[in-house]
Design an enzyme around this catalytic site. Sequence first.
Site: not given
Length: 306
Positions: A157, A251, A281
Amino acid sequence: MSEPLDSDLATIVDAFAATGVPDWHTLTVESARELEDDVFAPDRETTVRYTRDVEIDGPHGSVPIRAVRPAVSGELPTVVLYHGGLWALGSLDSVEDICREIAVRAPAVVVAVDYRLAPEHPFPAGLDDCIAAYAWARDNADAFGGDRTRVSVAGTSAGANLATGVARFCRDGDIPTPDRQTLLYPMVDDDRTRESYTENESGPLLSRDAIEHFWEAYLRSPVDRANPYVAPLRGDQSGLPTTTVVTAGHDPLRDEGVAYAETLETAGVETDHHHYPSMCHGFLSLTDGVAVADEAMDAVADRIVD
């Protein structure tokens, strides 16, 4: 780009939602950090030879790192890994399980970095720490049985944003470029007009509102939005190292990750893009309960070092 949420994953998502945990951005940053560490507290079930916590010198002071060494003899490639958490959350504990999984499956010495967090330390403080940790690993990985000539970067991320920022800085400067960059559901642009932001506005596990909130916390000013070290999708990708990009169908960051993989390929960068349409995610933290995540982790570990 997406299909129904995987049934194993849906069970975990529903159980998490049933706890009534509020979204990250609705909490104070201190409370959000405590929650992040609680949710991702390491179970340490994946056995390694050892972990070692040390501090290195960085441009803004000391930088804590944690080296994870698998129970494999000989000199191993080194992966410098940056945790996610929207540049404001996350710690060495919250990322330790992923470090252990990669260390054992690759195998490799994994060095996690506890970089400075926003909003107390906005861009570029965290990136500066990440660069310093990578440079240190290039000189000192052998302290943990790592090969100083085979050092890659990886991140999840916001950590993937930092990983590709490190690679970009090395390409533009005089530090040896990482052998590979592995970018797991990367944050690479602040353009939230993409379809995945509409489809996955409320998650699961990451919402559009949280992303918007922490983008603002990370930036010093609106000028930073055009900086390729903040929004790497907008920069020149030529000369970056061989790359693995992992994206997930559910996501909000899906489409920018896909776009980044495509932009890298267009620039002539050797790129592997692994897309998991039934995942969300953060799914690589769920290898114990989600078969697809377990298989995906094997694929990541297989390509995280050369």
